[in-house]
Write a protein that holds these residues in place. Structure first.
Motif, PDB file in Angstrom:
ATOM      1  N   VAL A  15       0.851  -1.191   0.000  1.00 40.83           N
ATOM      2  CA  VAL A  15       0.000   0.000   0.000  1.00 40.83           C
ATOM      3  C   VAL A  15       0.888   1.242   0.000  1.00 40.83           C
ATOM      4  O   VAL A  15       1.600   1.510   0.973  1.00 40.83           O
ATOM      5  CB  VAL A  15      -0.940   0.017   1.227  1.00 40.83           C
ATOM      6  CG1 VAL A  15      -1.864   1.235   1.167  1.00 40.83           C
ATOM      7  CG2 VAL A  15      -1.755  -1.268   1.295  1.00 40.83           C
ATOM      8  N   LEU A  16       0.868   1.974  -1.116  1.00 38.79           N
ATOM      9  CA  LEU A  16       1.647   3.209  -1.216  1.00 38.79           C
ATOM     10  C   LEU A  16       0.760   4.387  -0.802  1.00 38.79           C
ATOM     11  O   LEU A  16      -0.379   4.481  -1.224  1.00 38.79           O
ATOM     12  CB  LEU A  16       2.147   3.421  -2.650  1.00 38.79           C
ATOM     13  CG  LEU A  16       3.049   2.322  -3.237  1.00 38.79           C
ATOM     14  CD1 LEU A  16       3.466   2.687  -4.660  1.00 38.79           C
ATOM     15  CD2 LEU A  16       4.280   2.103  -2.357  1.00 38.79           C
ATOM     16  N   GLY A  17       1.317   5.268   0.014  1.00 37.23           N
ATOM     17  CA  GLY A  17       0.497   6.365   0.534  1.00 37.23           C
ATOM     18  C   GLY A  17      -0.389   5.848   1.654  1.00 37.23           C
ATOM     19  O   GLY A  17      -1.560   6.214   1.774  1.00 37.23           O
ATOM     20  N   ALA A  18       0.195   4.988   2.493  1.00 33.53           N
ATOM     21  CA  ALA A  18      -0.593   4.254   3.500  1.00 33.53           C
ATOM     22  C   ALA A  18      -1.121   5.139   4.632  1.00 33.53           C
ATOM     23  O   ALA A  18      -2.028   4.734   5.358  1.00 33.53           O
ATOM     24  CB  ALA A  18       0.244   3.119   4.084  1.00 33.53           C
ATOM     25  N   LYS A  45       5.982  11.603   4.558  1.00 31.75           N
ATOM     26  CA  LYS A  45       6.699  12.117   5.724  1.00 31.75           C
ATOM     27  C   LYS A  45       6.191  11.602   7.067  1.00 31.75           C
ATOM     28  O   LYS A  45       6.867  11.764   8.086  1.00 31.75           O
ATOM     29  CB  LYS A  45       6.627  13.658   5.729  1.00 31.75           C
ATOM     30  CG  LYS A  45       7.512  14.269   4.663  1.00 31.75           C
ATOM     31  CD  LYS A  45       7.628  15.762   4.828  1.00 31.75           C
ATOM     32  CE  LYS A  45       8.767  16.282   3.972  1.00 31.75           C
ATOM     33  NZ  LYS A  45       8.786  17.733   3.848  1.00 31.75           N
ATOM     34  N   SER A  46       4.986  11.006   7.080  1.00 35.56           N
ATOM     35  CA  SER A  46       4.378  10.642   8.360  1.00 35.56           C
ATOM     36  C   SER A  46       4.946   9.342   8.936  1.00 35.56           C
ATOM     37  O   SER A  46       4.264   8.323   8.986  1.00 35.56           O
ATOM     38  CB  SER A  46       2.866  10.498   8.208  1.00 35.56           C
ATOM     39  OG  SER A  46       2.357  11.549   7.453  1.00 35.56           O
ATOM     40  N   ALA A  47       6.200   9.409   9.397  1.00 35.93           N
ATOM     41  CA  ALA A  47       6.881   8.206   9.903  1.00 35.93           C
ATOM     42  C   ALA A  47       6.156   7.613  11.106  1.00 35.93           C
ATOM     43  O   ALA A  47       6.001   6.390  11.223  1.00 35.93           O
ATOM     44  CB  ALA A  47       8.314   8.540  10.262  1.00 35.93           C
ATOM     45  N   ALA A  63       8.497   2.194   3.948  1.00 34.10           N
ATOM     46  CA  ALA A  63       9.274   3.113   3.103  1.00 34.10           C
ATOM     47  C   ALA A  63       8.783   4.533   3.315  1.00 34.10           C
ATOM     48  O   ALA A  63       7.584   4.777   3.424  1.00 34.10           O
ATOM     49  CB  ALA A  63       9.135   2.726   1.635  1.00 34.10           C
ATOM     50  N   LEU A  64       9.754   5.459   3.368  1.00 34.64           N
ATOM     51  CA  LEU A  64       9.444   6.868   3.580  1.00 34.64           C
ATOM     52  C   LEU A  64      10.131   7.664   2.465  1.00 34.64           C
ATOM     53  O   LEU A  64      11.354   7.642   2.352  1.00 34.64           O
ATOM     54  CB  LEU A  64       9.973   7.288   4.960  1.00 34.64           C
ATOM     55  CG  LEU A  64       9.362   8.493   5.632  1.00 34.64           C
ATOM     56  CD1 LEU A  64       7.866   8.281   5.884  1.00 34.64           C
ATOM     57  CD2 LEU A  64      10.064   8.767   6.966  1.00 34.64           C
ATOM     58  N   THR A  65       9.339   8.353   1.635  1.00 35.01           N
ATOM     59  CA  THR A  65       9.944   8.988   0.460  1.00 35.01           C
ATOM     60  C   THR A  65      10.444  10.409   0.719  1.00 35.01           C
ATOM     61  O   THR A  65      11.361  10.863   0.051  1.00 35.01           O
ATOM     62  CB  THR A  65       8.930   9.045  -0.707  1.00 35.01           C
ATOM     63  OG1 THR A  65       7.696   9.585  -0.205  1.00 35.01           O
ATOM     64  CG2 THR A  65       8.676   7.671  -1.283  1.00 35.01           C
ATOM     65  N   GLY A  66       9.873  11.098   1.684  1.00 31.86           N
ATOM     66  CA  GLY A  66      10.205  12.513   1.830  1.00 31.86           C
ATOM     67  C   GLY A  66      10.944  12.880   3.097  1.00 31.86           C
ATOM     68  O   GLY A  66      11.024  14.055   3.453  1.00 31.86           O
ATOM     69  N   ASP A  67      11.483  11.881   3.792  1.00 32.74           N
ATOM     70  CA  ASP A  67      12.138  12.172   5.071  1.00 32.74           C
ATOM     71  C   ASP A  67      12.984  10.968   5.474  1.00 32.74           C
ATOM     72  O   ASP A  67      12.899   9.920   4.833  1.00 32.74           O
ATOM     73  CB  ASP A  67      11.046  12.424   6.139  1.00 32.74           C
ATOM     74  CG  ASP A  67      11.538  13.358   7.236  1.00 32.74           C
ATOM     75  OD1 ASP A  67      12.742  13.669   7.253  1.00 32.74           O
ATOM     76  OD2 ASP A  67      10.705  13.762   8.086  1.00 32.74           O
ATOM     77  N   ARG A  68      13.747  11.126   6.538  1.00 31.43           N
ATOM     78  CA  ARG A  68      14.466   9.972   7.103  1.00 31.43           C
ATOM     79  C   ARG A  68      13.962   9.795   8.524  1.00 31.43           C
ATOM     80  O   ARG A  68      13.656  10.764   9.200  1.00 31.43           O
ATOM     81  CB  ARG A  68      15.979  10.210   7.155  1.00 31.43           C
ATOM     82  CG  ARG A  68      16.564  10.611   5.830  1.00 31.43           C
ATOM     83  CD  ARG A  68      18.012  10.163   5.629  1.00 31.43           C
ATOM     84  NE  ARG A  68      18.209   9.923   4.208  1.00 31.43           N
ATOM     85  CZ  ARG A  68      18.213   8.736   3.635  1.00 31.43           C
ATOM     86  NH1 ARG A  68      18.075   7.645   4.374  1.00 31.43           N
ATOM     87  NH2 ARG A  68      18.370   8.604   2.342  1.00 31.43           N
ATOM     88  N   ALA A  69      13.847   8.555   8.962  1.00 32.53           N
ATOM     89  CA  ALA A  69      13.404   8.323  10.337  1.00 32.53           C
ATOM     90  C   ALA A  69      13.905   6.968  10.809  1.00 32.53           C
ATOM     91  O   ALA A  69      14.106   6.058  10.000  1.00 32.53           O
ATOM     92  CB  ALA A  69      11.882   8.382  10.418  1.00 32.53           C
ATOM     93  N   GLU A  70      14.089   6.866  12.094  1.00 37.79           N
ATOM     94  CA  GLU A  70      14.545   5.615  12.694  1.00 37.79           C
ATOM     95  C   GLU A  70      13.499   4.521  12.516  1.00 37.79           C
ATOM     96  O   GLU A  70      12.302   4.816  12.463  1.00 37.79           O
ATOM     97  CB  GLU A  70      14.745   5.843  14.201  1.00 37.79           C
ATOM     98  CG  GLU A  70      16.199   5.688  14.649  1.00 37.79           C
ATOM     99  CD  GLU A  70      16.306   5.932  16.131  1.00 37.79           C
ATOM    100  OE1 GLU A  70      16.261   4.948  16.882  1.00 37.79           O
ATOM    101  OE2 GLU A  70      16.414   7.120  16.515  1.00 37.79           O
TER     102      GLU A  70
END
Ligand code: MG
Length: 378
Positions: A15-18, A45-47, A63-70
């Motif tokens: 599911v992309l854009g979950a 961005k909503s990690a 997967a997170l396309t617009g940010d980095r998160a742990e």
């Protein structure tokens, strides 16, 4: 496996854009289905929310396309590609909002057999190029957009020639405000959609009918009908979602509850149907009218764009997205949305766009021009 064993191999689905409206509803549908194994979920961005969702689907990679998160498995520009490569899902639900959906849908098609496509921008902006990319990847598209899902269901298995198609529109939240007062409607008024629960941009687009304009273009590419055979119908009750006119003049309609989980479930399970969530009552008034084009000039503009070639469609979508954003931030009036898109469209735009880079370049230029126009309105 023993004969008679009713074990069903579950299908892998991503599911992309979950974390968006469609994504959340999709997870709700998949939670109730034995048929699917959710192997991946993505967000922009909503990690935090993505990890919360993962708790319910522990087998899913993130997967997170617009940010980095742990604790997220793949981050950055290539996160979707990495997710696909690792999971190789049979199906992908594309619930990503906006133009970004185009490149991710193309990537998803490379790795899967079916796109359950809720992202209309990929079809509108990508046009023939997008459809060819998906086809070359041996992937099918089942539309999730409710009107197109309805038309898809009506056409599927129909043995007679289909002459024209109709997609319905609720008219949005401010449909009863006198045209001369539309300038002063506020985001708060527009965001109270009478029928559907959707994201902010699409709710504003439904009040201007830019959404219906995008859907006319979407229908053109999905079903191969010329612009003059695709009719938008004002249907405030939101019970009928699509219709087709057959060669003997018969009009077949599809009615169901206005709940996006229905087309999502249909697209995922096609050609089967699943148990319904709630009963649907066909009782009550059903009315169908031609939309007033002075109230909804965006509709007329959509038909013009469809005849203008590839660039115009990309611009129609991009400029509207920027204008809606500005309206939501109260930088421009409601009626400026149309004025900005119309003005940006007045430039010379390419008629044919047959690769991703040229589509992206037109999109970026249209956004730049729209932002300039927003500043002028302020
Ligand atoms: Mg729709």
């Amino acid at each position: 496996m023993d004969e008679g064993d009713d074990f069903i191999q579950s299908k892998k689905i991503v599911v992309l854009g979950a974390t968006g409206t469609i994504g959340k509803m999709t997870l709700d549908v998949l939670k109730r289905s034995e048929e699917f194994e959710v192997v991946g979920i993505s967000a922009h961005k909503s990690a935090k929310l993505l990890l919360k969702e993962k708790a319910e689907f522990p087998g899913a990679l993130t997967a997170l396309t617009g940010d980095r998160a742990e604790d997220i498995d793949f981050c950055g520009d290539h996160a979707i590609e990495a997710l696909m490569e690792k999971t190789h899902p049979e199906q992908v639900v594309v619930g990503i909002a906006g133009f970004a959906g185009l490149k991710h849908a193309i990537t998803a098609a490379k790795y899967s057999n079916r796109l359950c496509l809720a992202n209309k921008e990929s079809i509108v902006a990508g046009g023939d190029f997008f459809l060819k990319s998906v086809k070359d990847s041996n992937c099918e598209i089942i539309p999730v957009d409710s009107e197109h899902n309805a038309v898809f269901q009506l056409i599927d298995g129909e043995k007679s020639p289909v002459e024209s198609i109709f997609i319905t529109a609720s008219g949005g939240a401010v449909r009863d405000v006198p045209v001369e007062n539309l300038k002063d409607v506020t985001p708060e008024m527009v965001l109270k959609h009478p029928i559907w629960n959707m994201g902010a941009r699409i709710t504003v687009d439904s009040a201007t009918m830019f959404n219906k304009g995008l859907e006319i273009m979407e229908a053109h590419f999905l079903f191969g009908f010329p612009a003059n055979k695709i009719v938008a119908v004002l249907h405030p009750q939101g019970k009928v979602h699509g219709m087709i006119r057959l060669n003997d003049g018969t009009v077949k309609m599809l009615a169901s509850r206005a709940d996006m989980r229905l087309p999502i479930a249909y697209a995922c399970h096609y050609p089967k149907r699943t148990e319904s969530f709630e009963d649907f009552s066909p009782f009550g008034e059903l009315t169908f009218e031609r939309p007033d084009l002075t109230r909804y000039p965006a509709l007329k503009l959509a038909y013009e764009c469809l005849n203008e070639g590839d660039g115009a469609r990309v611009v129609y979508n991009a400029a509207d997205e920027i204008a809606v954003e500005a309206f939501l931030k109260k930088k421009i009036y409601f009626t400026d949305i149309y004025r900005i898109v119309e003005k940006v469209l007045e430039n010379n735009w390419p008629k044919i766009l047959n690769d991703y880079e040229s589509i992206e370049a037109v999109d970026a230029k249209a956004r730049r021009l729209a932002r300039k126009m927003v500043k002028r309105c302020c």
